[in-house]
Design an enzyme around this catalytic site. Structure first.
Site, short mmCIF file in Angstrom:
data_model
loop_
_atom_site.label_atom_id
_atom_site.label_comp_id
_atom_site.label_asym_id
_atom_site.label_seq_id
_atom_site.Cartn_x
_atom_site.Cartn_y
_atom_site.Cartn_z
N ASP A 8 0.86 -1.18 0.00
CA ASP A 8 0.00 0.00 0.00
C ASP A 8 0.89 1.23 0.00
OD1 ASP A 8 -2.10 -1.72 0.13
OD2 ASP A 8 -2.80 -1.11 2.11
N ASP A 129 -15.23 -2.85 -1.38
CA ASP A 129 -14.82 -2.59 0.00
C ASP A 129 -16.08 -2.38 0.82
OD1 ASP A 129 -12.22 -2.55 -1.05
OD2 ASP A 129 -12.36 -0.41 -1.47
#
Length: 243
Positions: A8, A129
């Site tokens: 990330d 998500d």
């Protein structure tokens, strides 16, 4: 069954967030390209990358870091975060990216996802998500009234390569994968599902190797790998044996 190590990106560094909060970022490596190569050397066969700044900005922010990663590893890379247009998709695929992940745009403009799947067969994934069973967008900053399975079903037959399903409440806190919702999603659609969020230990790896979990394409691991809670060689061996 593929185990995807995660990188990330925030401000050009390799970080992990807690519950998707940009203010709760732990820096694990200031050189994401070196981290990508390290994962390749450990035997991983794919790489999952997210441009966190890009997810909030709606466009690529950590582009230079992603390009460095693509040069550093021979492994196929999938990228999400800030990819919102066909031009964005074409740009990244032309640079050697194997697969793009479309999240917010999948909610805002499902037709674009379908168009992208036709233009770039096998190279478009959808990122879903979820928080409390509902889809979140804009880097998880906004909740929608759209259910996870409801969104996933919009893309049946469209040619989506995979759905990356993240349980936000478990992301970065080592709480374990939400098996009920993840396997429930996999049962509800024909699109391959990749589990993300919560993978905490070798117990989760063993659970992934169980017969009922083999319907999943794989799982993404971040903090558990960085913190040494998962042994890469043992994990890869278990999952390959279960394939």
């Amino acid at each position: 069954m593929i185990l995807f190590p995660a990188i990330d990106l925030k401000d050009g560094q390799c970080v992990r967030l807690k519950l998707g909060d940009m203010d709760q970022a732990t820096v694990y490596n200031e050189d994401p390209a070196a981290q990508a190569k390290a994962f390749e050397d450990q035997g991983f066969e794919w790489l999952h990358v997210v441009d966190l700044n890009g997810a909030f900005a709606g466009e690529s922010v950590n582009g230079k870091a992603v390009e460095a990663i693509l040069k550093a590893t021979k492994n196929p890379v999938q990228l999400g975060g800030g990819i919102r247009t066909l031009q964005h998709i074409e740009n990244w695929l032309s640079k050697g990216l194997r697969r793009v992940i479309l999240g917010t745009v999948a909610v805002r403009d499902p037709a674009l996802v379908i168009e992208a799947c036709k233009a770039f067969p096998g190279q478009v994934a959808v990122g879903i998500d979820a928080k409390g069973g509902y889809v979140a967008v804009e880097g998880w900053a906004e909740a929608s009234e759209l259910g996870v399975i409801e969104l996933a079903k919009k893309f049946e037959g469209a040619g989506v390569a995979a759905i990356i399903y993240t349980d936000i409440d478990r992301d970065g806190v080592l709480a374990g994968i939400n098996w009920d919702s993840t396997l429930g999603l996999a049962d509800s659609v024909s699109i391959p599902v990749i589990a993300s969020g919560g993978l905490a230990s070798m117990d989760d790896i063993k659970r992934l190797a169980a017969p009922d979990a083999r319907k999943l394409e794989g799982a993404i691991s971040g903090r558990a790998l960085y913190d040494g809670r998962i042994d890469p060689a043992e994990a890869l061996s278990l999952l390959r044996a279960a394939a």
